[in-house]
Design an enzyme around this catalytic site. Structure first.
Site, short mmCIF file in Angstrom:
data_model
loop_
_atom_site.label_atom_id
_atom_site.label_comp_id
_atom_site.label_asym_id
_atom_site.label_seq_id
_atom_site.Cartn_x
_atom_site.Cartn_y
_atom_site.Cartn_z
N THR A 151 -55.52 90.11 51.25
CA THR A 151 -54.06 90.04 51.43
C THR A 151 -53.74 90.52 52.85
O THR A 151 -53.79 89.74 53.78
CB THR A 151 -53.32 90.87 50.36
OG1 THR A 151 -53.82 92.21 50.37
CG2 THR A 151 -53.50 90.27 48.99
N LYS A 176 -61.36 93.91 48.35
CA LYS A 176 -60.16 93.68 49.15
C LYS A 176 -59.30 94.93 49.09
O LYS A 176 -59.34 95.70 48.13
CB LYS A 176 -59.39 92.45 48.71
CG LYS A 176 -58.73 92.48 47.39
CD LYS A 176 -57.34 93.00 47.23
CE LYS A 176 -56.43 92.92 48.40
NZ LYS A 176 -55.12 93.57 48.03
N THR A 201 -53.57 95.54 45.42
CA THR A 201 -54.27 96.61 46.01
C THR A 201 -55.75 96.48 46.10
O THR A 201 -56.28 95.66 46.75
CB THR A 201 -53.96 97.90 45.23
OG1 THR A 201 -52.57 98.06 45.34
CG2 THR A 201 -54.70 99.06 45.78
N GLU A 259 -54.54 100.41 56.85
CA GLU A 259 -53.39 99.91 57.61
C GLU A 259 -53.05 100.80 58.80
O GLU A 259 -52.73 101.98 58.62
CB GLU A 259 -52.18 99.81 56.70
CG GLU A 259 -52.32 98.69 55.70
CD GLU A 259 -51.17 98.66 54.73
OE1 GLU A 259 -50.70 97.57 54.45
OE2 GLU A 259 -50.76 99.73 54.29
N ASN A 292 -45.57 99.49 56.82
CA ASN A 292 -45.03 99.77 55.50
C ASN A 292 -43.52 99.94 55.47
O ASN A 292 -42.91 99.91 54.40
CB ASN A 292 -45.74 100.98 54.89
CG ASN A 292 -47.13 100.60 54.45
OD1 ASN A 292 -47.29 99.80 53.55
ND2 ASN A 292 -48.14 101.13 55.14
N SER A 299 -39.69 92.86 53.87
CA SER A 299 -38.63 92.13 54.56
C SER A 299 -39.04 90.69 54.89
O SER A 299 -40.18 90.42 55.13
CB SER A 299 -38.28 92.86 55.85
OG SER A 299 -38.07 94.21 55.59
#
Lengths: 441, 441
Positions: free
Chosen positions: B177, B204, B215, B301, B436, B441
């Site tokens: 993802t 992943k 997740t 991230e 995050n 959005s």
């Protein structure tokens, strides 16, 4: 849903926290005097030493405290704890506090320094075992005892004690570290008998920014006479629902201390656990402590939002609190709030991994989650999840409006009982990363 | 101690994660074939559907899994759990996975969709109750079952299955993802008898970025014959020490699943809990799972650092793990690592508030904390705290060198026993907040 960074910046600048949250006047409990000075421990010459003194002699004062549960306890925490235990919560008539150095992880020498601070003040007031000490600031550094000693002499000498508004405000300033405004709250209360009393509180902290800034300190004083065991019970109850219900980054420091003095300067019967006024005073102290604790969140490092997490209709208070804490500490919830994103998924997720004492507290088919506006605009409530079912067609315009507010509420209705708990949290911003990525440098 | 933001930026750009962590070749376990396609669930046309198939008929396969403990479990988790329980860990011969939609918080309809995915694959392979399903992606949205159905037809039709390197890599890609690189690990092992076997794994996750990206998924397949109870025992042990020991942001998702298939394609005696090889294979699976789990942290991230938290000489494994987790999840430790700040105070603090099962696990006078360089430079170890005493004169130049590394280790020696636990974590950066704060959005 995304708000431009310019708008974020603007909404942030609109809040003049000092103007909003620092009082301009106030009346204070009878029989307390305060002193303060700039001892030089803080290199920039700001106020960094304060003393709160009980001068009422009409009856013995009582004291209570709640200390950090961190296994690395700072010297002033260990020392004050011992003083309070030896005194059995009675006849504590002074608190001495310094900022700029936390006297934490300083070994035996640090323990001696904390005791010397206490002894210096005990000598000045001519009493034994009557002083508590607290320190906040950088850890792993020793206190500059020459400066502290000279400072205490100054406060008890030429600087003089006062009981006016400016004196109290300056003590509140003297305990600040990264705080952007001093936290002082004072309020008068009435009992059914007509007796009026005052609570005055101060706090410092702008994040559980442990332990470099070594962290959360809170003081509450009152002129009501309260028996020492009853006082400890009230303070423990209030702290569980106030200072222990705030989250900036979820870290608990080595120096966290909340303490309370009751000097009994008001001529009324001492309140004990059996008094008819006990419950009322306990709730008043709790509400007061919440106001003080909320100011710490409002000053959260880099924060742009103040968020009340309200968990209601729970089977147990403790589980309601665990869920409120899980939401409040989630980095994903905090970044979503910063990004003004109505991300119910992250809230559900944080509820789902909360480590509950009783699994029956949470029924995934009964849960309701809403955002609540706090500015009287309508509709006040924006439902995100109803009886476990996510509302897929959320009014995004209204969501944007609520999430653009500086104050908002996340409401979680568990539908499994009648207990409730609240937490107060702030968002996680770029600014937080900047402050804490660069602090020690 | 502060590194300029230019330098930070540069050190980040130097890591080409794809080149470093994605293999260019590999050999795979006998008897497995994989298929993949772009079903259209991902709007950008990337691969988003994969099937892992056991084609070995020489003996029944076995399967094991560890599922999320989040109370909000996604439909594929609940459905796969039931399949596995009904099958008692035997004769599971297919796993179907999609990305782009997590089929989470989708109610009864979502449960049906998950079952339909299973039924479609069961039909293709002509078996009953032989397929596990997993999904990852946005939550609260229903799966587009027409696309999934067409995709499965394609994989079993014109797209064909393969067992070559590119097929495996493409399945690893199809489960991604926000991952910046596919996570594929394959390795051959030898038993004392001379028998060789292969483990291949895919994962992943780029953060416990729950549940919007919903997740962490991990798959391990092997051609070794392992009895189903023994397989579950191995996988649980390995997961406790690998996928459950990584922290990006401490959030656990609704979809987390680690599963393992053993098809027994290698002609050797089935391994059960009493086999002499059981312990060795368990440790090999554990080490393998750690390699796979570490790739998730490396892809954390916004992260710029990969940090191993090594807690040793502990009284209990569980308490060592609790301390390692507390350090790994602390926002203050993570921001200090990002800021390349040798802030031992924040590490001590996180140790101090860890909720231990046995208070005797931690003796504040025995603790040693160090940073360890991982690049063979000397001195390898930089002591921050020795026997509870902070080292006030740290070699700041050496500290800067170690903290500028992309890989480093935090070592905590508790000195209270002989148990050890490891956690792998990453730093908390401005980029994390950006990712995050803006995601939905």
């Amino acid at each position: 849903m995304r708000i431009s960074s310019t708008l974020l910046q603007r909404s942030k600048q609109l809040i003049d926290k000092y103007a909003l949250y620092v009082p301009k006047t106030g009346s204070f409990p009878k029989g307390f005097e305060v002193g303060y000075t700039a001892s030089g421990v803080k290199k920039n010459g700001s106020l960094d030493l304060g003393v709160i003194l009980n001068t009422n002699k009409s009856r013995p004062s009582t004291a209570a405290a709640v200390f950090t549960t961190n296994k690395f306890k700072a010297a002033p925490v260990l020392t004050s704890k011992k003083v309070l235990e030896t005194a059995r919560g009675k006849n504590i008539n002074a608190i001495v506090v310094n900022s700029g150095c936390a006297n934490s992880v300083t070994g035996d020498l640090g323990m001696k320094d904390a005791q010397v601070m206490i002894d210096l003040v005990n000598d000045k007031i001519g009493q034994k075992n009557s002083t508590l000490v607290m320190s906040t600031g950088v850890i792993g550094q020793r206190l500059q005892m020459d400066k502290i000693s000279t400072g205490i002499n100054k406060i008890f000498g030429e600087e003089k004690f006062g009981s006016d508004f400016n004196s109290w405000l300056n003590v509140a300033k003297s305990i600040c570290t990264t705080d952007t405004f001093p936290k002082l709250v004072t309020s008068r209360f009435k009992l059914p008998s007509g007796t009026e009393y005052t609570l005055t509180g101060m706090a410092k902290g702008a994040g559980m920014i442990c332990p470099n800034m070594a962290t959360l300190l809170g003081f509450i004083v009152t002129d009501l006479p309260i028996e020492s065991k009853a006082l400890q019970k009230m303070l423990t109850f209030a702290t569980t629902r106030s200072f222990n219900c705030i989250s900036v980054d979820g870290d608990m420091s080595t120096n966290d201390t909340i303490c309370m003095l009751a000097n009994g300067a008001i001529d009324t019967k001492e309140i004990n656990e059996d008094s008819k006024d006990f419950e009322q005073v306990k709730l008043q102290v709790t509400e007061f402590a919440q106001r003080l604790a909320q100011l710490v969140v409002r000053d959260g490092e880099g924060s742009t939002k103040f968020v009340t997490v309200n968990v209601k209709n729970a089977l147990h208070f403790e589980d309601a609190k665990i869920i409120a804490e899980s939401i409040s500490n989630s980095m994903l919830v905090k970044t979503a709030l910063y990004g003004q994103d109505a991300n119910w998924g992250r809230i559900l997720c944080a509820i789902g991994y909360a480590k509950l004492n009783d699994l029956k507290s949470l029924d995934v088919n009964k849960i309701n989650v809403s955002f609540i506006a706090t500015d009287n605009s309508e509709p006040r409530e924006l439902k995100l999840v109803a009886n476990g079912v996510p509302q897929l067609e959320i009014d995004e315009t209204r969501a944007s409006e609520i999430l653009a507010l500086n104050d908002l509420e996340v409401s979680v209705d568990l539908g499994t009982g009648d207990q409730a708990a609240q937490f107060w949290t702030c968002d996680l911003s770029h600014e937080y990363v900047t402050i804490n990525g660069d602090y020690r440098s």
